[in-house]
Design an enzyme around this catalytic site. Structure first.
Site, mmCIF file in Angstrom:
data_model
loop_
_atom_site.group_PDB
_atom_site.id
_atom_site.type_symbol
_atom_site.label_atom_id
_atom_site.label_comp_id
_atom_site.label_asym_id
_atom_site.label_seq_id
_atom_site.Cartn_x
_atom_site.Cartn_y
_atom_site.Cartn_z
ATOM 1 N N SER A 140 0.856 -1.181 0.000
ATOM 2 C CA SER A 140 0.000 0.000 0.000
ATOM 3 C C SER A 140 0.895 1.235 0.000
ATOM 4 O O SER A 140 2.104 1.136 0.194
ATOM 5 C CB SER A 140 -0.866 0.002 1.249
ATOM 6 O OG SER A 140 -0.022 0.154 2.376
ATOM 7 N N LYS A 141 0.279 2.389 -0.185
ATOM 8 C CA LYS A 141 1.043 3.641 -0.184
ATOM 9 C C LYS A 141 1.862 3.778 1.092
ATOM 10 O O LYS A 141 3.027 4.141 1.077
ATOM 11 C CB LYS A 141 0.074 4.833 -0.288
ATOM 12 C CG LYS A 141 -0.323 5.134 -1.713
ATOM 13 C CD LYS A 141 -0.326 6.640 -1.942
ATOM 14 C CE LYS A 141 -0.308 6.954 -3.423
ATOM 15 N NZ LYS A 141 -1.607 7.055 -4.033
#
Ligand code: GLU
Length: 473
Positions: A242-243
């Protein structure tokens, strides 16, 4: 004679150059360089809605920054649409493809029926053997490939090994849409063939596509390139990256102060290894890179590891070059005061860098550490540093400043001697004197040696900064 190695990096320009894509590019690059071959760049811009010019530039910039140079001119996939259509006509002529006149309603119904019968929603091949004379009027057909209806399709993969797909699980997928544009599945095969690609190295999210693409290769009687489907990068907890875990564009890492050689080193080790080598140069990567050493398990992104590798390259970096990177990073980050301060104090920054380098893990930290050189009075003092500035410490600073005023030989040994004598006269350890001095002179708790700092900023500035803190006691 074996064909020269040709790899390709084939990103879709729909966003930034993702860190996972950068690693794919790196492996393609390393393999091509290892074998004295070529790495080609193909921009897969057939999705006209989502492809942007800015994303194309982000790809060029990201690869260039990382030092992953490609060979020949980049190929823009969309510009080859006519060639893709030509190959579909050839597949038709060879009897390996056919027109399908299903309307969207037909397809929706087909899916509905399959679902009701508990079958996966696949195209049922209803136009496969039907005579086009039965085509309904006014329907623009698509072209579908004839996929085998029984048996297996085998992907011989350098990373995944032998991967077997049952033919019954592959339907007759579309290769040319009714508007005459090719599908992704088809364009990739035609391009890889025409570009003489010998090795396809890409993420394992494309593994089932590989099976479909082999159907097209077989239809055309083309040789299937070697394949290596590399596991995707996951977050440290094993979940999809994920980011927060680092799924960012390459540009974001540059802005965070990572050096390209650290990124390369880190990405190379993410899913590939050569013995226990942790630190490796691009040349060593080229010398050692082998598809057989790619890991089969998902790689886990680890920011701490990346930082520590970055710290290594910062420690080893040449001051001249690091200085340029600091200025560029400050400018790009919109830190104008830093960019200006660095530019106006180049000589001092260069002189200070060997002292700053071991204390920083990123270029941003280097900039923070260099700030004392050009900070203007009165300095802003970080809270942790402010704690050092007790009333007693401020009084000592005032007294010591007076002693320093009398030091004419402004050198480290002379200042050091004065400080030791002062500490002794107060019955204090040198550190007890040095820490508040550091707070007063840099506003921070971390800096190069404090006497070094005094020499770097000069006597006047030293006395000025000390008096700023002393008078407030
Ligand atoms: N354009 C595809 C992607 O960005 C890659 C296609 C391929 O490597 O075959 O995921």
């Amino acid at each position: 004679m074996a064909k020269p190695v040709v790899t390709r990096f084939a990103p879709s320009p729909t966003g930034y150059l993702h860190i996972g894509s950068a690693r794919t590019a790196l492996f393609n690059w390393a393999y091509a360089r290892r074998h004295g071959g070529k790495m080609l760049l193909r921009i897969e811009d057939t999705d006209r809605e989502r492809s942007t010019e800015a994303a194309v530039h982000a790809i060029f910039d990201g690869l260039t920054w990382l030092g992953l140079n490609w060979d020949d001119e980049p190929i823009m996939q969309f510009s080859r649409a006519e060639r893709h259509a030509e190959v579909t006509r050839e597949l038709l002529a060879r009897g390996h493809a056919y027109y399908c006149y299903c309307s969207p309603e037909d397809l929706a119904l087909m899916r509905e029926e399959a679902r009701a019968a508990g079958r996966p929603p696949r195209y049922d091949g209803r136009w496969r053997d039907r005579d086009p004379s039965e085509a309904p009027a006014g329907v623009a057909p698509v072209i579908r490939i004839k996929a085998p209806q029984e048996g297996e399709i085998v992907v011989e993969d350098h990373v995944q090994g032998k991967v077997v797909f049952k033919a019954e699980n592959l339907d007759d997928f579309i290769i040319l849409r009714s508007d005459g544009t090719p599908t992704y599945m088809h364009a990739v095969v035609v391009d890889d063939h025409d570009m003489d690609v010998t090795h396809i190295i890409r993420g394992d999210d494309h593994l089932t596509n590989a099976a479909r693409q082999i159907v097209i290769y077989n239809g055309m009687g083309w040789k299937v390139p070697e394949m290596a489907h590399i596991p995707l990068i996951h977050g440290p907890d094993g979940a999809k990256l994920s980011k927060r875990h680092g799924a960012l564009g390459v540009g974001a890492y540059r802005q965070m102060g990572y050096l390209p050689e650290a990124m390369i080193n880190y990405l190379a080790r993410l899913g590939w290894s050569h013995g226990d080598a942790e630190i490796l140069s691009m040349q060593q990567l080229v010398d050692w890179f082998d598809l057989n050493d790619l890991n089969k398990g998902a790689a886990r992104f680890d920011f701490v590891k990346l930082e520590s590798i970055n710290g290594h390259y910062i420690r080893e970096g040449k001051p001249d070059r690091l200085y340029e990177v600091m200025v560029a990073t400050a400018t790009e980050a919109g830190r104008d005061a830093d960019a200006k301060g660095l530019a106006e104090n180049k000589k001092t920054v260069l002189a200070a860098l060997p002292e700053l380098q071991p204390r920083a893990k990123t270029v941003l930290e280097l900039i923070d550490l260099a700030q004392f050189i050009y900070s203007t009075r009165p300095l802003s003092i970080e809270p942790a540093a402010d704690e050092q500035l007790t009333a007693i410490a401020r009084a000592n600073i005032g007294e010591f400043a007076e002693i320093l005023r009398g030091v004419n030989d402004w050198s480290i040994p002379a200042i050091d001697a004065a400080a030791r004598a002062f500490a002794e006269s107060k019955g204090l350890k040198l550190g007890k004197v040095a820490q508040p001095l550091r707070a007063a002179l840099t506003g921070r708790t971390v800096s190069p040696g404090i006497f070094e700092v005094m020499v770097l900023i000069g006597k006047d500035e030293t006395l000025g900064r000390l008096s700023d803190q002393a008078i407030r006691s």
